[in-house]
Design a protein around this motif. Sequence first.
Motif, PDB file in Angstrom:
ATOM      1  N   TYR A 134       0.821  -1.208   0.000  1.00  0.00           N
ATOM      2  CA  TYR A 134       0.000   0.000   0.000  1.00  0.00           C
ATOM      3  C   TYR A 134       0.858   1.263   0.000  1.00  0.00           C
ATOM      4  CZ  TYR A 134      -3.974  -3.067   0.740  1.00  0.00           C
ATOM      5  OH  TYR A 134      -4.917  -4.039   0.604  1.00  0.00           O
ATOM      6  N   GLU A 171     -17.145  -0.479  -3.258  1.00  0.00           N
ATOM      7  CA  GLU A 171     -17.005  -1.883  -2.863  1.00  0.00           C
ATOM      8  C   GLU A 171     -18.386  -2.534  -2.874  1.00  0.00           C
ATOM      9  OE1 GLU A 171     -14.746  -4.328  -1.724  1.00  0.00           O
ATOM     10  OE2 GLU A 171     -16.566  -5.466  -1.273  1.00  0.00           O
ATOM     11  N   ALA A 221     -18.279  -1.800  -8.998  1.00  0.00           N
ATOM     12  CA  ALA A 221     -17.447  -0.746  -9.583  1.00  0.00           C
ATOM     13  C   ALA A 221     -17.938  -0.387 -10.980  1.00  0.00           C
ATOM     14  CB  ALA A 221     -15.991  -1.200  -9.620  1.00  0.00           C
ATOM     15  N   ASP A 236      -8.130  -2.515  -7.211  1.00  0.00           N
ATOM     16  CA  ASP A 236      -7.581  -3.724  -6.561  1.00  0.00           C
ATOM     17  C   ASP A 236      -8.626  -4.830  -6.668  1.00  0.00           C
ATOM     18  OD1 ASP A 236      -6.277  -5.576  -4.998  1.00  0.00           O
ATOM     19  OD2 ASP A 236      -6.448  -4.468  -3.121  1.00  0.00           O
TER      20      ASP A 236
HETATM   21  N1  SAH Z   1      -8.357  -3.153  -1.507  1.00  0.00           N
HETATM   22  C1  SAH Z   1      -9.018  -3.901  -0.488  1.00  0.00           C
HETATM   23  C2  SAH Z   1      -9.631  -5.243  -0.914  1.00  0.00           C
HETATM   24  C3  SAH Z   1      -9.345  -5.799  -2.248  1.00  0.00           C
HETATM   25  S1  SAH Z   1      -9.965  -7.425  -2.476  1.00  0.00           S
HETATM   26  C4  SAH Z   1      -8.094  -4.145   0.666  1.00  0.00           C
HETATM   27  O1  SAH Z   1      -6.909  -4.213   0.483  1.00  0.00           O
HETATM   28  O2  SAH Z   1      -8.553  -4.281   1.799  1.00  0.00           O
HETATM   29  C5  SAH Z   1     -11.164  -7.145  -3.735  1.00  0.00           C
HETATM   30  C6  SAH Z   1     -12.456  -6.561  -3.237  1.00  0.00           C
HETATM   31  O3  SAH Z   1     -13.307  -6.361  -4.359  1.00  0.00           O
HETATM   32  C7  SAH Z   1     -13.242  -7.435  -2.275  1.00  0.00           C
HETATM   33  O4  SAH Z   1     -13.491  -6.694  -1.107  1.00  0.00           O
HETATM   34  C8  SAH Z   1     -14.543  -7.759  -3.030  1.00  0.00           C
HETATM   35  O5  SAH Z   1     -15.663  -7.832  -2.179  1.00  0.00           O
HETATM   36  C9  SAH Z   1     -14.664  -6.583  -3.972  1.00  0.00           C
HETATM   37  N2  SAH Z   1     -15.434  -6.773  -5.226  1.00  0.00           N
HETATM   38  C10 SAH Z   1     -15.574  -7.893  -5.974  1.00  0.00           C
HETATM   39  N3  SAH Z   1     -16.241  -7.626  -7.108  1.00  0.00           N
HETATM   40  C11 SAH Z   1     -16.543  -6.307  -7.087  1.00  0.00           C
HETATM   41  C12 SAH Z   1     -17.219  -5.415  -8.005  1.00  0.00           C
HETATM   42  N4  SAH Z   1     -17.720  -5.870  -9.156  1.00  0.00           N
HETATM   43  N5  SAH Z   1     -17.314  -4.121  -7.668  1.00  0.00           N
HETATM   44  C13 SAH Z   1     -16.798  -3.645  -6.510  1.00  0.00           C
HETATM   45  N6  SAH Z   1     -16.151  -4.446  -5.608  1.00  0.00           N
HETATM   46  C14 SAH Z   1     -16.028  -5.740  -5.889  1.00  0.00           C
END
Ligand code: SAH
Length: 482
Positions: free
Chosen positions: A318, A358, A386, A407
């Motif tokens: 990060y 999210e 997203a 991510d």
């Molecule tokens: N950056 C965060 C988590 C990344 S993991 C951290 O480091 O804590 C990927 C995340 O994407 C998960 O929390 C999952 O729930 C979310 N996710 C999965 N598909 C998604 C979508 N279509 N739109 C938004 N979020 C999504």
Amino acid sequence: MGYEKNQIITAKIVDMTSEGEGIGKVEGYPFFIKDAVIGDIVQLRVTKVKKNYAYGRLEKVVTPSPFRVDPYCPFHKQCGGCQIQAMSYERQLQFKESKVRNNLIRIGGFTPEKLDQMMEPIVGMEEPFHYRNKAQYPVGTDREGNPVVGFYAGRTHSIIANTNCILGAAENQEILESILAYMKENHVPAYDEATGKGLIRHILIRKGFQSGELMVCLVLNWKGKSGAKEYLPEQKKLISELAALKNMTSVSISINTENTNVIMGKEVHTLWGKDTIEDTIDIRDAEKDFAPLGRGVTFAISPLSFYQVNPAQTEKLYSLALSYAGLTGREKVWDLYCGIGTISLFLARDAKQVYGVEIVPQAIEDARRNAWRNGIENVEFFVGKAEEVLPEKYEKEEIAADVIVVDPPRKGCDQACLETMLKMAPERIVYVSCDSATLARDLRVLCDGGYKVKKVRAVDMFPQTVHVEVIIMMQYCGKEKN
Ligand code: SAH
């Protein structure tokens, strides 16, 4: 030349698959062999023959590879969690770096020369064991009728007893042993998947590596009335034993009565101590060998919270994201797939405004609470996909982006999400990925839309396994060819 099942063959391991199997070649014909290390000469038993390749089982290492090491864990072959524990850590890092490189060349269409310019050395760990802050152990019964905790053997559901996984915190063993002793003494039955009977299914342990705080959650097949106070026989005895352990902060149960592979139930009840443990992720200077900057973000973690499992490497990943974002305090930044807002809160300190998106509503609740907890006010979180939230906010509210950080999960970004990112045309895009194949596919789309990859760096979040995280930074260069 035709090969037959059970035939014994000697082969030199000349390469590795992305899943960590050794590839042995005999007159150009490839054999895939689990637990063989690149550089080994092995004797293998043919297990399955296909037209252009075959599978073999490792019978004997005839001449060990210079990269072969004695694995620390006696169960590493049966468990399958640490696919490359028999390989030196240095060679593991090299393996991961070339996995990323190969995907970027093969799928992303980048030339080796370009990659040489863009790629920075992989970020490894100094101590590549005991790095996980979370462990989930299944509970079962052995042939003598005694309770056991351990791990599932390979792809099966039979439990091999092991309370001392070397990836986990050292404290896990004492906690597990004390629960096992309690189960034995009080005849508390482990859950049996075949019959759906029994009580204790899994034990979750989490540790805040900076705070030292420990959390235990027993997942129960509990069918009593809701609102009960007693979920376990002699519950007080168990609690007093666990509470007496050093740094124990939270003891809870989670109810899961479904016939499912999902470990945690939706309901959690705290039996003793706090509902959450605390942990801090420090911000480090990615340009100065990750020296601590004396500031960090604090998180409250419940048994159900999503939280990165390797905190030491998360700090580095990060901090790199923050450095790649190149913030000056004036930027509007989007953090897509933000989870509990870990990256968003890192970015917020140096950005004008951060927007997080999210899909899981509870994660967003955690994210908002974490922002509040750290006194960070310039972040706003949205629940949704997203690929839906971003176009909506952009088209209806004309919210701009100077930097977009993504991510996503293994499957990468949705096409609609990538298209909106291109329309918004932020100056920089930072892409954090746990799957370099889908990353390479998405980078193609972004490069065709006018972006140029400036930096690529792999980060080893999961030593001893084949998994590798990558972070890349792209800059907008207009429609010129790149
Ligand atoms: N950056 C965060 C988590 C990344 S993991 C951290 O480091 O804590 C990927 C995340 O994407 C998960 O929390 C999952 O729930 C979310 N996710 C999965 N598909 C998604 C979508 N279509 N739109 C938004 N979020 C999504």
